[in-house]
Design a protein around this motif. Structure first.
Motif, PDB file in Angstrom:
ATOM      1  N   LEU A  20      26.806 -19.628  15.328  1.00 59.05           N
ATOM      2  CA  LEU A  20      25.484 -20.130  15.898  1.00 59.05           C
ATOM      3  C   LEU A  20      24.948 -21.593  15.943  1.00 59.05           C
ATOM      4  CD1 LEU A  20      23.500 -16.864  15.119  1.00 59.05           C
ATOM      5  CD2 LEU A  20      24.334 -17.379  17.365  1.00 59.05           C
ATOM      6  N   HIS A  21      24.389 -22.159  16.679  1.00 62.14           N
ATOM      7  CA  HIS A  21      23.832 -23.596  16.314  1.00 62.14           C
ATOM      8  C   HIS A  21      22.180 -23.701  16.548  1.00 62.14           C
ATOM      9  CE1 HIS A  21      25.056 -27.838  16.390  1.00 62.14           C
ATOM     10  NE2 HIS A  21      23.872 -28.122  16.818  1.00 62.14           N
ATOM     11  N   GLY A  22      21.782 -24.663  16.049  1.00 60.70           N
ATOM     12  CA  GLY A  22      20.256 -24.928  15.532  1.00 60.70           C
ATOM     13  C   GLY A  22      19.341 -25.423  16.542  1.00 60.70           C
ATOM     14  N   GLY A  23      18.688 -26.320  16.232  1.00 59.08           N
ATOM     15  CA  GLY A  23      17.548 -26.883  17.085  1.00 59.08           C
ATOM     16  C   GLY A  23      16.214 -26.597  16.669  1.00 59.08           C
ATOM     17  N   PRO A  24      15.759 -25.549  16.809  1.00 56.17           N
ATOM     18  CA  PRO A  24      16.229 -24.320  17.797  1.00 56.17           C
ATOM     19  C   PRO A  24      16.066 -24.955  19.266  1.00 56.17           C
ATOM     20  CG  PRO A  24      13.824 -24.055  17.063  1.00 56.17           C
ATOM     21  CD  PRO A  24      14.211 -25.210  16.313  1.00 56.17           C
ATOM     22  N   GLY A  25      17.312 -24.490  19.872  1.00 58.46           N
ATOM     23  CA  GLY A  25      17.361 -24.760  21.439  1.00 58.46           C
ATOM     24  C   GLY A  25      18.497 -25.407  21.731  1.00 58.46           C
ATOM     25  N   CYS A  26      19.360 -25.685  20.769  1.00 58.48           N
ATOM     26  CA  CYS A  26      20.623 -26.471  21.085  1.00 58.48           C
ATOM     27  C   CYS A  26      21.899 -25.403  21.215  1.00 58.48           C
ATOM     28  CB  CYS A  26      20.693 -27.662  20.229  1.00 58.48           C
ATOM     29  SG  CYS A  26      19.435 -28.639  19.905  1.00 58.48           S
ATOM     30  N   CYS A  31      20.704 -29.751  24.371  1.00 55.93           N
ATOM     31  CA  CYS A  31      19.515 -28.772  24.048  1.00 55.93           C
ATOM     32  C   CYS A  31      18.728 -28.726  24.991  1.00 55.93           C
ATOM     33  CB  CYS A  31      18.809 -29.928  22.912  1.00 55.93           C
ATOM     34  SG  CYS A  31      19.856 -30.217  21.341  1.00 55.93           S
ATOM     35  N   SER A  32      17.954 -27.540  24.923  1.00 58.10           N
ATOM     36  CA  SER A  32      17.095 -26.876  26.240  1.00 58.10           C
ATOM     37  C   SER A  32      16.114 -27.895  26.618  1.00 58.10           C
ATOM     38  CB  SER A  32      16.590 -25.649  25.883  1.00 58.10           C
ATOM     39  OG  SER A  32      15.772 -25.097  26.685  1.00 58.10           O
ATOM     40  N   SER A  33      15.764 -28.192  27.682  1.00 60.26           N
ATOM     41  CA  SER A  33      14.666 -28.946  28.315  1.00 60.26           C
ATOM     42  C   SER A  33      13.648 -27.858  28.671  1.00 60.26           C
ATOM     43  CB  SER A  33      15.242 -29.515  29.458  1.00 60.26           C
ATOM     44  OG  SER A  33      15.625 -29.020  30.496  1.00 60.26           O
ATOM     45  N   VAL A  34      13.834 -26.667  28.689  1.00 58.35           N
ATOM     46  CA  VAL A  34      12.921 -25.621  29.142  1.00 58.35           C
ATOM     47  C   VAL A  34      12.319 -24.861  28.060  1.00 58.35           C
ATOM     48  CG1 VAL A  34      14.089 -25.473  31.383  1.00 58.35           C
ATOM     49  CG2 VAL A  34      14.606 -24.006  29.566  1.00 58.35           C
ATOM     50  N   ILE A  35      12.632 -24.962  26.827  1.00 58.53           N
ATOM     51  CA  ILE A  35      12.083 -24.208  25.588  1.00 58.53           C
ATOM     52  C   ILE A  35      11.076 -25.169  25.057  1.00 58.53           C
ATOM     53  CG2 ILE A  35      12.381 -23.365  23.397  1.00 58.53           C
ATOM     54  CD1 ILE A  35      15.047 -22.586  24.084  1.00 58.53           C
ATOM     55  N   GLN A  36       9.704 -25.017  25.193  1.00 58.55           N
ATOM     56  CA  GLN A  36       8.591 -26.037  24.914  1.00 58.55           C
ATOM     57  C   GLN A  36       7.913 -25.391  23.817  1.00 58.55           C
ATOM     58  OE1 GLN A  36       8.410 -28.825  25.950  1.00 58.55           O
ATOM     59  NE2 GLN A  36      10.262 -28.603  27.276  1.00 58.55           N
ATOM     60  N   ASN A  37       7.978 -24.243  23.508  1.00 56.14           N
ATOM     61  CA  ASN A  37       7.184 -23.340  22.260  1.00 56.14           C
ATOM     62  C   ASN A  37       7.952 -22.459  21.643  1.00 56.14           C
ATOM     63  OD1 ASN A  37       4.668 -22.530  21.330  1.00 56.14           O
ATOM     64  ND2 ASN A  37       4.814 -20.506  22.520  1.00 56.14           N
ATOM     65  N   TRP A  38       7.802 -22.395  20.101  1.00 54.48           N
ATOM     66  CA  TRP A  38       8.451 -21.672  19.240  1.00 54.48           C
ATOM     67  C   TRP A  38       7.496 -21.056  18.576  1.00 54.48           C
ATOM     68  CZ3 TRP A  38      13.378 -20.745  19.909  1.00 54.48           C
ATOM     69  CH2 TRP A  38      14.237 -20.136  19.010  1.00 54.48           C
ATOM     70  N   THR A  39       7.304 -19.440  18.782  1.00 52.05           N
ATOM     71  CA  THR A  39       6.277 -18.880  18.249  1.00 52.05           C
ATOM     72  C   THR A  39       6.389 -18.478  16.579  1.00 52.05           C
ATOM     73  OG1 THR A  39       7.328 -16.597  18.734  1.00 52.05           O
ATOM     74  CG2 THR A  39       5.955 -17.694  20.426  1.00 52.05           C
ATOM     75  N   ASP A  40       7.581 -18.431  16.031  1.00 45.97           N
ATOM     76  CA  ASP A  40       7.354 -17.924  14.699  1.00 45.97           C
ATOM     77  C   ASP A  40       8.615 -18.560  13.994  1.00 45.97           C
ATOM     78  OD1 ASP A  40       9.638 -15.328  14.037  1.00 45.97           O
ATOM     79  OD2 ASP A  40       8.882 -15.697  16.034  1.00 45.97           O
ATOM     80  N   SER A  41       8.471 -19.384  12.685  1.00 46.01           N
ATOM     81  CA  SER A  41       9.511 -19.944  12.110  1.00 46.01           C
ATOM     82  C   SER A  41       9.185 -19.863  10.530  1.00 46.01           C
ATOM     83  CB  SER A  41       9.530 -21.328  12.478  1.00 46.01           C
ATOM     84  OG  SER A  41      10.818 -22.011  11.704  1.00 46.01           O
ATOM     85  N   PRO A  42       9.352 -18.836   9.887  1.00 47.02           N
ATOM     86  CA  PRO A  42       8.978 -18.797   8.335  1.00 47.02           C
ATOM     87  C   PRO A  42       9.427 -20.161   7.647  1.00 47.02           C
ATOM     88  CG  PRO A  42      10.816 -17.458   8.692  1.00 47.02           C
ATOM     89  CD  PRO A  42      10.416 -17.887  10.017  1.00 47.02           C
ATOM     90  N   ASP A  43       8.432 -20.534   6.622  1.00 50.73           N
ATOM     91  CA  ASP A  43       8.870 -21.636   5.921  1.00 50.73           C
ATOM     92  C   ASP A  43       9.970 -21.372   4.970  1.00 50.73           C
ATOM     93  OD1 ASP A  43       6.267 -22.631   6.616  1.00 50.73           O
ATOM     94  OD2 ASP A  43       4.970 -21.991   5.133  1.00 50.73           O
ATOM     95  N   THR A  44      10.564 -20.319   4.804  1.00 49.72           N
ATOM     96  CA  THR A  44      11.584 -20.022   3.974  1.00 49.72           C
ATOM     97  C   THR A  44      12.569 -18.846   4.310  1.00 49.72           C
ATOM     98  OG1 THR A  44      12.521 -19.722   1.732  1.00 49.72           O
ATOM     99  CG2 THR A  44      10.455 -18.738   2.204  1.00 49.72           C
ATOM    100  N   VAL A  45      13.676 -18.704   4.204  1.00 45.84           N
ATOM    101  CA  VAL A  45      14.545 -17.730   4.330  1.00 45.84           C
ATOM    102  C   VAL A  45      15.472 -17.133   3.087  1.00 45.84           C
ATOM    103  CG1 VAL A  45      14.897 -18.188   6.908  1.00 45.84           C
ATOM    104  CG2 VAL A  45      16.456 -19.228   5.209  1.00 45.84           C
TER     105      VAL A  45
END
Length: 464
Positions: free
Chosen positions: A78-84, A347-361
């Motif tokens: 899996l790759h990152g980005g998010p969206g790449c 990397c995605s040109s259509v993803i403009q919103n990322w609703t949740d990303s915890p500060d830590t995993v």
């Protein structure tokens, strides 16, 4: 008599299902990929629809191991980005068997990770690469939870198409924001295996993440310290950030903003992802990085974050984009079947919103360590974006006891990096001279690292 007819019915049903699986596999087989060097192993590409009630489908490219695939483990990258895209980066630029060499075609990667494993490259979430949704609302609801759930649904569907791989040892690997994706997916698999029926069990053994975003606060502090210790920012900027920036707060002061602009300005002329690499000069106006669609919330207020140059080849990204926009390539890969309204991008040109990303995993990683999974974290030490200092600070937050002290590890008689092993099963390794995408600048060392991870053998401790 009833037993006979019942048995016959189930035999016919199983035969029909097996035939359909074989048909789907063969339909995904890649046979005439433009520019492909001749190889003996098989590879497949196509879509897995996630759920019957949805219009989501994720695109994958799967390479069997070069030798004895039935005896090799299975790995999801899996790759990152998010969206790449894991295909544009992982498969075509880093660790896949076919690397896009220039504007004309592919070259064989002598250090492909499919030398030692069967590997799936997955474009996730929807909106990345060739993966799609027919419901535009889905693109507004993307985040860590949705991505993990969709990736898990993909795996369930993929194993139905390739049931012979279900019994293989299964690992997940990735880099960058996959520091979120990989542990979160591993956690869903771990929990799913507790309650799943036998037919949906996934034989998860561990995961490996590189230059990974895993703990927001230490990731940021480590990035600042790295820039200063590598003479990229001045004492004035460094101490200005130290005095004026409290990254625990959502809104930073004007003074902090001023010094952070100095920080990002220092990176404008070089590649933050590989600080000693040249940048692409094909465009006289300069290259703009698209590797980060969404920056951590601690940094989103700094507009300069999205105007940092990125390199490596240093123009490989241009070649990759052109290659996957070729209609003959898409046809060979069974890609873009819905005729997307936008071109293929790294990397995605259509993803403009990322609703949740915890500060830590870190709690997820700790939980899976306690569950007995093998977990390796690695760091290319010339990456300024998620540098080795960030990863060391983040691991230290876990408070793990050291089992085997920090030492050099070797490849081809030279120091390849340094490694430390912790109680509970965590290994941390650096790769000397490699940037954010370790296999690009250290292909032999990265293959050695991956091989030792799969075998659970210690990295070499001497030159000979």
């Amino acid at each position: 008599m009833a037993t006979f007819w019942t048995s016959l019915f189930y035999c016919l049903l199983l035969t029909t299902v097996a035939a359909e699986e074989a048909r789907q596999q063969e339909a995904d087989r890649v046979k005439n990929l433009p520019g492909q060097p001749p190889v003996k192993f098989r590879h497949y590409a196509g879509y897995v629809k996630l759920r019957p009630q949805e219009e989501k489908a994720l695109f994958y490219w799967f390479f069997e191991a070069q030798e004895a695939p039935s005896q090799k483990p299975l790995v999801l990258w899996l790759h990152g980005g998010p969206g790449c895209s894991s295909i544009a980066f992982g498969a075509a630029s880093e660790l896949g068997p076919f690397l896009v060499k220039d504007k004309h075609g592919l070259k064989l990667n002598m250090f492909s990770w499919n030398r030692v494993a069967n590997i799936i490259f997955l474009e996730s979430p929807v909106g990345v690469g060739f993966s799609y949704t027919n419901n535009s609302k889905d693109l507004q609801e993307l985040g860590d939870r949705v991505s993990a759930s969709d990736n898990y649904a993909f795996l369930i569907g993929w194993f139905k198409r390739f049931p012979s791989f279900r019994s293989h040892e299964f690992y997940i690997a990735g880099e960058s924001y996959a520091g979120h994706y990989v542990p979160q997916l591993a956690d869903l698999i771990y929990e799913g295996n507790k309650a799943t029926q036998q037919g949906s069990f996934i034989n998860l053994k561990g995961f490996m993440i590189g230059n990974a975003v895993i703990n927001g606060l230490t990731d940021v502090y480590g990035m600042i310290d790295y820039a200063w210790s590598h003479a990229i920012i001045s004492d004035k900027v460094y101490h200005g950030i130290e005095r004026n920036c409290d990254f625990k707060k959502e809104n930073l002061t004007k003074a902090c903003d001023l010094y952070m602009r100095g920080f990002f300005g220092a990176y404008k002329a070089i590649d933050i992802f590989s600080i000693y690499s040249p940048i692409c000069l094909d465009d006289s106006k300069g290259r703009v990085s698209t590797k980060l669609v969404v920056a951590p919330h601690l940094l989103t207020q700094h507009d300069l974050w999205h105007t940092l140059p990125s390199g490596y080849d240093p123009c490989a990204g241009d070649y990759v984009s052109k290659y996957f926009n070729n209609q003959e390539v898409q046809k060979a890969l069974h890609a873009n079947i819905t005729k997307l309204s936008y071109p293929y991008t790294l990397c995605s040109s259509v993803i403009q919103n990322w609703t949740d990303s915890p500060d830590t995993v870190l709690p997820v990683i700790q939980k899976l360590l306690n569950a007995g999974l093998r977990i390796w974290i690695y760091s290319g030490d010339t990456d300024g974006r998620v540098p080795v200092t960030s990863t060391r600070y983040s691991i230290n937050k876990m408070g793990l006891k050291v089992k085997k002290e920090w030492r050099a590890w070797f490849h081809e008689h030279q120091v390849a990096g340094w490694v430390e092993v912790y109680e509970g099963g965590l290994t941390f390794a650096t790769i000397r001279g490699a940037g954010h995408q370790v296999p690009v600048l250290a292909p032999q060392q990265s293959l050695s690292l991956f091989t030792h991870f799969l075998s659970s053998h210690s990295l070499p401790s001497s030159r000979f």
